[in-house]
Motif scaffolding. Structure first.
Motif, PDB file in Angstrom:
ATOM      1  N   LEU A 107     -32.723  33.880  29.939  1.00 62.55           N
ATOM      2  CA  LEU A 107     -32.879  32.464  29.605  1.00 62.55           C
ATOM      3  C   LEU A 107     -32.239  32.109  28.263  1.00 62.55           C
ATOM      4  O   LEU A 107     -31.898  30.942  28.034  1.00 62.55           O
ATOM      5  CB  LEU A 107     -34.357  32.100  29.577  1.00 62.55           C
ATOM      6  N   VAL A 108     -32.086  33.097  27.368  1.00 62.96           N
ATOM      7  CA  VAL A 108     -31.436  32.835  26.087  1.00 62.96           C
ATOM      8  C   VAL A 108     -30.060  32.212  26.310  1.00 62.96           C
ATOM      9  O   VAL A 108     -29.650  31.267  25.611  1.00 62.96           O
ATOM     10  CB  VAL A 108     -31.312  34.130  25.252  1.00 62.96           C
ATOM     11  N   SER A 109     -29.343  32.725  27.294  1.00 62.37           N
ATOM     12  CA  SER A 109     -28.029  32.170  27.617  1.00 62.37           C
ATOM     13  C   SER A 109     -28.160  30.856  28.381  1.00 62.37           C
ATOM     14  O   SER A 109     -27.435  29.890  28.128  1.00 62.37           O
ATOM     15  CB  SER A 109     -27.228  33.180  28.444  1.00 62.37           C
ATOM     16  N   LEU A 110     -29.131  30.785  29.296  1.00 55.73           N
ATOM     17  CA  LEU A 110     -29.310  29.581  30.114  1.00 55.73           C
ATOM     18  C   LEU A 110     -29.839  28.403  29.312  1.00 55.73           C
ATOM     19  O   LEU A 110     -29.700  27.252  29.738  1.00 55.73           O
ATOM     20  CB  LEU A 110     -30.247  29.888  31.281  1.00 55.73           C
ATOM     21  N   ASP A 111     -30.469  28.669  28.175  1.00 55.06           N
ATOM     22  CA  ASP A 111     -30.937  27.578  27.321  1.00 55.06           C
ATOM     23  C   ASP A 111     -29.777  26.727  26.819  1.00 55.06           C
ATOM     24  O   ASP A 111     -29.987  25.590  26.377  1.00 55.06           O
ATOM     25  CB  ASP A 111     -31.711  28.133  26.115  1.00 55.06           C
ATOM     26  N   MET A 112     -28.575  27.281  26.870  1.00 53.08           N
ATOM     27  CA  MET A 112     -27.386  26.537  26.426  1.00 53.08           C
ATOM     28  C   MET A 112     -26.615  25.993  27.626  1.00 53.08           C
ATOM     29  O   MET A 112     -25.391  26.053  27.683  1.00 53.08           O
ATOM     30  CB  MET A 112     -26.510  27.448  25.560  1.00 53.08           C
ATOM     31  N   ASN A 116     -32.299  21.976  33.821  1.00 55.84           N
ATOM     32  CA  ASN A 116     -33.626  21.727  33.264  1.00 55.84           C
ATOM     33  C   ASN A 116     -34.430  23.022  33.240  1.00 55.84           C
ATOM     34  O   ASN A 116     -33.962  24.065  33.727  1.00 55.84           O
ATOM     35  CB  ASN A 116     -34.358  20.630  34.048  1.00 55.84           C
ATOM     36  N   GLY A 117     -35.644  22.973  32.690  1.00 54.66           N
ATOM     37  CA  GLY A 117     -36.435  24.185  32.502  1.00 54.66           C
ATOM     38  C   GLY A 117     -36.691  24.946  33.785  1.00 54.66           C
ATOM     39  O   GLY A 117     -36.526  26.173  33.850  1.00 54.66           O
ATOM     40  N   GLY A 118     -37.074  24.232  34.830  1.00 58.10           N
ATOM     41  CA  GLY A 118     -37.353  24.892  36.105  1.00 58.10           C
ATOM     42  C   GLY A 118     -36.119  25.511  36.714  1.00 58.10           C
ATOM     43  O   GLY A 118     -36.161  26.625  37.257  1.00 58.10           O
ATOM     44  N   GLN A 119     -34.999  24.811  36.628  1.00 56.22           N
ATOM     45  CA  GLN A 119     -33.741  25.324  37.183  1.00 56.22           C
ATOM     46  C   GLN A 119     -33.261  26.554  36.419  1.00 56.22           C
ATOM     47  O   GLN A 119     -32.728  27.496  37.022  1.00 56.22           O
ATOM     48  CB  GLN A 119     -32.683  24.225  37.151  1.00 56.22           C
ATOM     49  N   ARG A 120     -33.452  26.549  35.096  1.00 58.98           N
ATOM     50  CA  ARG A 120     -33.026  27.709  34.299  1.00 58.98           C
ATOM     51  C   ARG A 120     -33.822  28.947  34.696  1.00 58.98           C
ATOM     52  O   ARG A 120     -33.249  30.031  34.883  1.00 58.98           O
ATOM     53  CB  ARG A 120     -33.205  27.413  32.803  1.00 58.98           C
ATOM     54  N   ALA A 247     -32.794  21.569  19.869  1.00 57.28           N
ATOM     55  CA  ALA A 247     -33.807  21.903  18.859  1.00 57.28           C
ATOM     56  C   ALA A 247     -35.074  22.421  19.526  1.00 57.28           C
ATOM     57  O   ALA A 247     -35.725  23.343  19.025  1.00 57.28           O
ATOM     58  CB  ALA A 247     -34.108  20.675  18.009  1.00 57.28           C
ATOM     59  N   GLY A 248     -35.424  21.833  20.669  1.00 61.96           N
ATOM     60  CA  GLY A 248     -36.628  22.272  21.379  1.00 61.96           C
ATOM     61  C   GLY A 248     -36.556  23.723  21.784  1.00 61.96           C
ATOM     62  O   GLY A 248     -37.544  24.469  21.683  1.00 61.96           O
ATOM     63  N   ALA A 249     -35.380  24.160  22.251  1.00 56.80           N
ATOM     64  CA  ALA A 249     -35.205  25.559  22.642  1.00 56.80           C
ATOM     65  C   ALA A 249     -35.330  26.479  21.429  1.00 56.80           C
ATOM     66  O   ALA A 249     -35.897  27.577  21.517  1.00 56.80           O
ATOM     67  CB  ALA A 249     -33.851  25.747  23.316  1.00 56.80           C
ATOM     68  N   SER A 250     -34.813  26.028  20.287  1.00 54.63           N
ATOM     69  CA  SER A 250     -34.933  26.831  19.055  1.00 54.63           C
ATOM     70  C   SER A 250     -36.388  27.026  18.680  1.00 54.63           C
ATOM     71  O   SER A 250     -36.818  28.137  18.331  1.00 54.63           O
ATOM     72  CB  SER A 250     -34.179  26.152  17.904  1.00 54.63           C
ATOM     73  N   TYR A 251     -37.179  25.954  18.743  1.00 48.99           N
ATOM     74  CA  TYR A 251     -38.600  26.051  18.387  1.00 48.99           C
ATOM     75  C   TYR A 251     -39.354  26.910  19.404  1.00 48.99           C
ATOM     76  O   TYR A 251     -40.268  27.658  19.034  1.00 48.99           O
ATOM     77  CB  TYR A 251     -39.214  24.660  18.302  1.00 48.99           C
ATOM     78  N   LYS A 252     -38.968  26.820  20.660  1.00 51.94           N
ATOM     79  CA  LYS A 252     -39.620  27.636  21.683  1.00 51.94           C
ATOM     80  C   LYS A 252     -39.352  29.121  21.434  1.00 51.94           C
ATOM     81  O   LYS A 252     -40.255  29.961  21.515  1.00 51.94           O
ATOM     82  CB  LYS A 252     -39.101  27.221  23.061  1.00 51.94           C
TER      83      LYS A 252
END
Length: 661
Positions: A107-112, A116-120, A247-252
């Protein structure tokens, strides 16, 4: 035109001023659908060439063209986008992030991406199942074998659907069985139309590809086609694109690392929370003391009232200066007397509904049955007093007086003091005559009540007519020494007081004015100063907490150096790396603030319970403003503390970071 072209690539390292060439003019054209093995011995320049192709190495000469577009290695933003959208890395040492499970690693790669969250998550699981890890989704890298780790790395490399897969010695740490399985997966990737570039020193590994490029001493000395490139599918387009990390992914991600090192971070949060708690508690205590004082004063004094005194200096002055002046002229009370004309002048002011002259005397003696009570402060009744000032009995009429409990006890006893109500007592006080000479005023007054319990410092109270008659009978000056001005509405009090302070006689200011607000402002100022001092002392612990956060963040940067290299290789920007560490620090600050609030409310509830039995008032009052201020302080401290470590992390060279132990 080839998909990837390298033209005249030169690269050298320097030790001091001595130059060590590594790549000496590389020209290479590669197509999608190829499985190209870069073969050569260690030190031949293979990894350096891969770092240039992968957009990690920027200091070289020559040109790199991707899909007909020149890649400018001097532009960092373009390289970040290139790695994010076009490159997928597979490493010999796997380079998985240890505190994440295998799904989260992908998911680290898919976050970019634009998924959406479910699809990733759905794509990450599908890729892991594709490489044979469907039964291990909840495991962390430390729970996997070498072959399984490499499969996770392959799934991560494929996550964003890049056009080029770079495998740096992908089988170097694997046994023969896992080597065969990984090579088969790489072949499948090439068959899907990707350009697979494998760096290896193994001829056996190189033979599994479609082409072998042999590199010796920084030059290509062989380029062998083993079989044709695989056909590139024309309809293999994904419905998502790469994008910058949010930013949301960074905080997560920061939260995941925070919880992974929870016990170490909890100590930092506890230390920070204690400092915040102390600041919050002292602020709440200051609020409570202010509120208590205000409650006490308002219970004694009507907030619509203005106490007007004679201005003995003729200079305009505020309430603080006026009170100092009163003390200065206490030995000459004639300077403080107000004429009847000056009293009448106040009746004409706008918003004034009642003007009452009165007397305030500093010392007096009460006598009853040969017992005396020497007290300070006797005053005539005006509307300045609160309605419930007289708790037992009634407001004094002519030849009557209301005293406080302590005085009654002194004249009788603690058990029988209430029996004094209705009895006549002797009053003796000091005043002046027309010649400004001190005289003694004596009279007999009937006790008709007691002031409110808990107000032992309240003055004895009689009425204006009684006091004036006593003074007149004893040949004293009958002029009042204060005037109570009652304003029709609280909103006009300050304005009327200001008007009174500005009135003049013969070019000199005549009056001074004191309001309840002035008294409260003065008292509150001292309380606030005390609260600030105490909070500042408590704030020392916040400085220590900030230093703890700085040290922790530097430790985190050191521990996560390889992770930083991985994230940069996947396409994260310097900005994303900075935000990753500042986000973790800010989360520490937020949790510290939450913990501080729990401590503060718990302790304040206990303290209020203990003190309520004594003062019948909640002495700790934490307001919304206190809470907001505490949260802001926590965020500011944690953010500032993370700035230098985060900056250091973002400035790490990705290649050096990847090679860290």
């Amino acid at each position: 035109m080839a998909f990837l072209e390298l033209h005249d690539i030169h690269k050298a390292y320097y030790l001091g001023k001595e130059k060590f060439p590594v790549l000496k003019g590389i020209d290479l054209q590669l197509e999608r659908g190829e499985f190209v093995s870069i073969l050569g011995e260690s030190g031949g320049g293979k990894s350096t060439l891969m770092n240039i192709i992968g957009g990690l190495d920027r200091k070289f000469t020559g040109q790199v063209t991707v899909d007909g577009k020149l890649l400018d290695h001097t532009k960092e933003k373009q390289l970040d986008n290139y790695r994010r959208r076009t490159i997928g890395y597979i490493y010999q040492s796997y380079n998985l992030i240890s505190h994440l499970n295998i799904v989260e690693n992908v998911l680290v790669s898919l976050d970019m991406t634009t998924l959406n969250g479910g699809q990733r998550k759905e794509r990450a699981i599908a890729l892991l199942k594709k490489v044979g890890l469907g039964q291990h989704l909840k495991k962390r890298p430390s729970q996997l074998s070498g072959g399984q780790k490499q499969r996770v790395a392959i799934a991560r490399a494929l996550a964003s659907d890049p056009e080029i897969i770079i495998a740096d010695e992908p089988t170097g740490a694997l046994d023969s069985k896992n080597t065969a399985e990984v090579l088969k997966l790489l072949e499948q990737i090439a068959e899907e139309g990707k350009l697979v570039i494998a760096v290896t020193h193994s001829q056996e590994v190189a033979n599994h590809g479609t082409r072998i490029v042999h590199l010796t001493d920084g030059k290509i000395d062989g380029d062998t086609r083993l079989k044709p490139a695989y056909e590139v599918p024309t309809d293999a387009q994904n419905d998502f694109q790469a994008k910058a990390l949010s930013a949301g992914a960074s905080y997560k991600n920061a939260f995941k690392h925070l919880t992974f090192n929870f016990w170490r971070n909890s100590l930092i949060m506890l230390g920070t929370a204690i400092g915040l708690f102390a600041v919050l508690l002292f602020s709440g205590l200051g609020n409570g003391v202010n509120a208590f004082i205000q409650d006490q004063i308002n219970s004694m004094v009507n907030p619509n009232s203005i106490t007007v005194m004679k201005n003995p200096t003729g200079k305009k002055m505020g309430s603080a200066e006026l009170q100092q002046s009163m003390q200065q002229f206490a030995s000459d009370p004639s300077k403080l007397l107000i004429t009847d004309d000056q009293v009448d002048r106040l009746r004409d002011l706008k918003h004034v509904d009642k003007v009452e002259p009165g007397y305030q005397l500093s010392t007096y003696t009460l006598s009853y049955n040969k017992k005396n009570s020497n007290s300070s402060g006797i005053q005539t009744w005006t509307k300045a007093f609160a309605d419930d000032t007289v708790e037992t009995g009634r407001v004094p009429g002519d030849n009557e007086i209301v005293i406080n409990k302590n005085e009654a006890i002194a004249l009788t006893s603690a058990k029988s003091y209430k029996k004094l109500q209705g009895k006549t007592i002797d009053l003796t006080l000091q005043w002046i005559n027309e010649k400004n000479q001190p005289i003694q005023i004596k009279g007999k007054l009937k006790v008709v009540g007691f002031v409110k319990s808990g107000q032992a410092s309240m003055p004895a109270i009689t009425n204006y007519h009684t006091m004036r008659e006593l003074i007149e009978k004893n040949n004293g000056v009958t002029k009042a020494n204060f005037v109570s001005v009652n304003v029709s509405d609280p909103t006009y009090v300050k304005g009327v007081a200001k008007t009174i302070q500005g009135l003049k006689d013969n070019g000199k200011y005549t009056y001074g004015a004191i309001t309840v607000g002035d008294i409260l402002d003065t008292v509150n100022q001292y309380v606030q100063i005390a609260s600030i001092v105490l909070s500042a002392i408590a704030g020392i612990s916040l400085v220590v907490s900030a230093l703890m956060i700085i040290v922790t963040m530097y430790m985190s940067v050191s521990e996560r150096t390889k992770e930083i290299g991985i994230l940069r290789a996947l396409g994260q920007r310097k900005k994303d790396i900075r935000r990753l560490f500042t986000a973790e620090s800010i989360l520490i600050g937020l949790f510290s603030a939450a913990l501080a609030l729990i401590f503060a409310y718990g302790f304040s509830a206990l303290l209020n319970h203990l003190l309520y039995n004594i003062v019948k008032f909640n002495m700790v009052q934490i307001t919304a403003a206190n809470i907001i201020s505490t949260v802001i302080i926590a965020l500011v401290i944690s953010f500032i503390a993370a700035l230098l470590p985060a900056r250091r992390a973002s400035r790490l060279n990705p290649i050096d970071a990847l090679s860290a132990d």
